[in-house]
Design a protein around this motif. Sequence first.
Motif, PDB file in Angstrom:
ATOM      1  N   ALA A  21      26.866  52.861  71.122  1.00 16.90           N
ATOM      2  CA  ALA A  21      25.926  51.993  71.840  1.00 16.90           C
ATOM      3  C   ALA A  21      24.546  52.039  71.190  1.00 16.90           C
ATOM      4  N   GLY A  22      24.021  50.850  70.886  1.00 19.81           N
ATOM      5  CA  GLY A  22      22.698  50.773  70.253  1.00 19.81           C
ATOM      6  C   GLY A  22      22.714  51.189  68.787  1.00 19.81           C
ATOM      7  N   GLY A  23      23.914  51.369  68.241  1.00 17.71           N
ATOM      8  CA  GLY A  23      24.017  51.845  66.861  1.00 17.71           C
ATOM      9  C   GLY A  23      24.125  50.703  65.850  1.00 17.71           C
ATOM     10  N   MET A  24      24.555  51.060  64.648  1.00 21.23           N
ATOM     11  CA  MET A  24      24.641  50.087  63.561  1.00 21.23           C
ATOM     12  C   MET A  24      25.992  50.194  62.871  1.00 21.23           C
ATOM     13  N   TYR A  25      26.410  49.071  62.308  1.00 19.89           N
ATOM     14  CA  TYR A  25      27.709  49.040  61.640  1.00 19.89           C
ATOM     15  C   TYR A  25      27.527  48.386  60.276  1.00 19.89           C
ATOM     16  N   CYS A  26      28.045  49.033  59.247  1.00 20.88           N
ATOM     17  CA  CYS A  26      27.962  48.446  57.907  1.00 20.88           C
ATOM     18  C   CYS A  26      29.330  47.852  57.569  1.00 20.88           C
ATOM     19  N   PRO A  27      29.410  46.527  57.494  1.00 17.46           N
ATOM     20  CA  PRO A  27      30.711  45.876  57.284  1.00 17.46           C
ATOM     21  C   PRO A  27      31.242  46.023  55.853  1.00 17.46           C
ATOM     22  N   CYS A  28      30.399  46.454  54.935  1.00 17.10           N
ATOM     23  CA  CYS A  28      30.858  46.537  53.537  1.00 17.10           C
ATOM     24  C   CYS A  28      32.074  47.450  53.405  1.00 17.10           C
ATOM     25  N   HIS A  29      31.988  48.670  53.980  1.00 16.41           N
ATOM     26  CA  HIS A  29      33.125  49.589  53.893  1.00 16.41           C
ATOM     27  C   HIS A  29      33.368  50.297  55.216  1.00 16.41           C
ATOM     28  N   GLY A  30      32.754  49.772  56.276  1.00 13.38           N
ATOM     29  CA  GLY A  30      33.059  50.281  57.621  1.00 13.38           C
ATOM     30  C   GLY A  30      32.373  51.573  58.011  1.00 13.38           C
ATOM     31  N   SER A  31      31.082  51.684  57.776  1.00 18.53           N
ATOM     32  CA  SER A  31      30.371  52.888  58.237  1.00 18.53           C
ATOM     33  C   SER A  31      29.724  52.608  59.600  1.00 18.53           C
ATOM     34  N   HIS A  32      29.844  53.568  60.502  1.00 18.24           N
ATOM     35  CA  HIS A  32      29.261  53.432  61.843  1.00 18.24           C
ATOM     36  C   HIS A  32      28.124  54.438  61.989  1.00 18.24           C
ATOM     37  N   TYR A  33      27.017  53.968  62.441  1.00 18.90           N
ATOM     38  CA  TYR A  33      25.862  54.854  62.713  1.00 18.90           C
ATOM     39  C   TYR A  33      25.564  54.786  64.209  1.00 18.90           C
ATOM     40  N   ASP A  34      25.089  55.901  64.773  1.00 18.96           N
ATOM     41  CA  ASP A  34      24.721  55.874  66.195  1.00 18.96           C
ATOM     42  C   ASP A  34      23.283  55.358  66.347  1.00 18.96           C
ATOM     43  N   SER A  35      22.782  55.333  67.591  1.00 20.55           N
ATOM     44  CA  SER A  35      21.457  54.732  67.806  1.00 20.55           C
ATOM     45  C   SER A  35      20.338  55.614  67.239  1.00 20.55           C
ATOM     46  N   SER A  36      20.712  56.798  66.780  1.00 18.22           N
ATOM     47  CA  SER A  36      19.748  57.667  66.114  1.00 18.22           C
ATOM     48  C   SER A  36      19.785  57.432  64.599  1.00 18.22           C
ATOM     49  N   GLY A  37      20.731  56.578  64.161  1.00 18.09           N
ATOM     50  CA  GLY A  37      20.870  56.287  62.725  1.00 18.09           C
ATOM     51  C   GLY A  37      21.676  57.346  61.997  1.00 18.09           C
ATOM     52  N   ARG A  38      22.406  58.178  62.756  1.00 21.45           N
ATOM     53  CA  ARG A  38      23.213  59.230  62.103  1.00 21.45           C
ATOM     54  C   ARG A  38      24.602  58.680  61.792  1.00 21.45           C
ATOM     55  N   ILE A  39      25.138  59.065  60.659  1.00 19.13           N
ATOM     56  CA  ILE A  39      26.461  58.587  60.265  1.00 19.13           C
ATOM     57  C   ILE A  39      27.519  59.293  61.131  1.00 19.13           C
ATOM     58  N   ARG A  40      28.362  58.466  61.751  1.00 15.99           N
ATOM     59  CA  ARG A  40      29.367  59.040  62.673  1.00 15.99           C
ATOM     60  C   ARG A  40      30.796  58.723  62.229  1.00 15.99           C
ATOM     61  N   LYS A  41      30.961  57.616  61.479  1.00 14.09           N
ATOM     62  CA  LYS A  41      32.317  57.232  61.017  1.00 14.09           C
ATOM     63  C   LYS A  41      32.167  56.433  59.730  1.00 14.09           C
ATOM     64  N   GLY A  42      33.188  56.515  58.859  1.00 12.45           N
ATOM     65  CA  GLY A  42      33.150  55.710  57.642  1.00 12.45           C
ATOM     66  C   GLY A  42      32.672  56.504  56.432  1.00 12.45           C
ATOM     67  N   PRO A  43      32.571  55.843  55.282  1.00 11.41           N
ATOM     68  CA  PRO A  43      32.328  56.562  54.026  1.00 11.41           C
ATOM     69  C   PRO A  43      30.876  56.978  53.748  1.00 11.41           C
ATOM     70  N   ALA A  44      29.900  56.439  54.483  1.00 13.34           N
ATOM     71  CA  ALA A  44      28.498  56.770  54.160  1.00 13.34           C
ATOM     72  C   ALA A  44      28.275  58.283  54.266  1.00 13.34           C
ATOM     73  N   PRO A  45      27.633  58.885  53.270  1.00  8.94           N
ATOM     74  CA  PRO A  45      27.496  60.342  53.251  1.00  8.94           C
ATOM     75  C   PRO A  45      26.331  60.878  54.089  1.00  8.94           C
ATOM     76  N   LEU A  46      25.315  60.028  54.306  1.00 10.81           N
ATOM     77  CA  LEU A  46      24.089  60.535  54.948  1.00 10.81           C
ATOM     78  C   LEU A  46      23.638  59.629  56.087  1.00 10.81           C
ATOM     79  N   ASN A  47      22.743  60.183  56.909  1.00 10.80           N
ATOM     80  CA  ASN A  47      22.141  59.390  57.986  1.00 10.80           C
ATOM     81  C   ASN A  47      21.211  58.338  57.377  1.00 10.80           C
ATOM     82  N   LEU A  48      20.920  57.295  58.151  1.00 12.20           N
ATOM     83  CA  LEU A  48      19.917  56.326  57.704  1.00 12.20           C
ATOM     84  C   LEU A  48      18.561  57.039  57.645  1.00 12.20           C
ATOM     85  N   THR A  49      17.746  56.585  56.709  1.00  5.21           N
ATOM     86  CA  THR A  49      16.434  57.227  56.535  1.00  5.21           C
ATOM     87  C   THR A  49      15.485  56.805  57.660  1.00  5.21           C
ATOM     88  N   VAL A  50      14.768  57.791  58.204  1.00  7.18           N
ATOM     89  CA  VAL A  50      13.741  57.477  59.202  1.00  7.18           C
ATOM     90  C   VAL A  50      12.477  57.070  58.443  1.00  7.18           C
TER      91      VAL A  50
END
Length: 226
Positions: free
Chosen positions: A184-213
């Motif tokens: 909820a309130g998170g982000m999704y990258c459709p390129c390879h299916g990475s899911h980030y939570d509303s804090s921008g932390r990587i929770r699912k998918g291939p992305a190795p790191l959280n989004l930068t603050v």
Amino acid sequence: MSFANTVRAPLGTASFKARIGAVSCLARRNYHTDIPEPDFEAYRSNSSKQANVSRDKFDAKRKVYSYTLVGGASAATVYMGKEIVQDLVGYLDINDAARALAITEIKLNDVPVGKSLLTTWKGMPLFVRHRTEAEIKAEQAVDLLSLRDPQHDSDRSLTPEWMILVGVCTHLGCIPLQDQGSFAGGMYCPCHGSHYDSSGRIRKGPAPLNLTVAPHKIKGEYLIVG
Ligand code: FES
């Protein structure tokens, strides 16, 4: 008069000196007869050609020449100065423009609770999320051991309500979609299916790191990024 006659006169006498003088004049004249005297007439200014005319008579003409020369040189100097100042001001203007690009200002009232704003900062996408109470509670309760890039929610924001993130996926640099994905309130990258939570932390998918603050501060009703 020959040299032999001269040396025959007694040394130191007036006759001896007169004869020596005559011989040396003769010698000097003989030495220089084959050297043409240079003629500087062509190089002389009119004011100096006539020895019996005062230079004051030519003053006006000489002044016109001098003033024209000095005036021309001054005009050239002023023009060069103007060009330098123009270049300098242009350079400072570029710096101002670059500085303006490096700072993004957002009026907080423009982003209601539960909504996101997409803008830019330094030419990159910038995600501004005004989080709900539920989102804040959910992110703060996340077990850090379950995270690929462990970071507590409260370490990623100045105030829990506002999450300010650089919108560039840490996998291969795509721009994720806001308010999408499994959180909820998170982000999704459709390129390879990475899911980030509303804090921008990587929770699912291939992305190795959280989004930068993005570096930011809150001044009254404004959010200043940069
Ligand atoms: S670039 Fe975002 S998941 Fe690959």
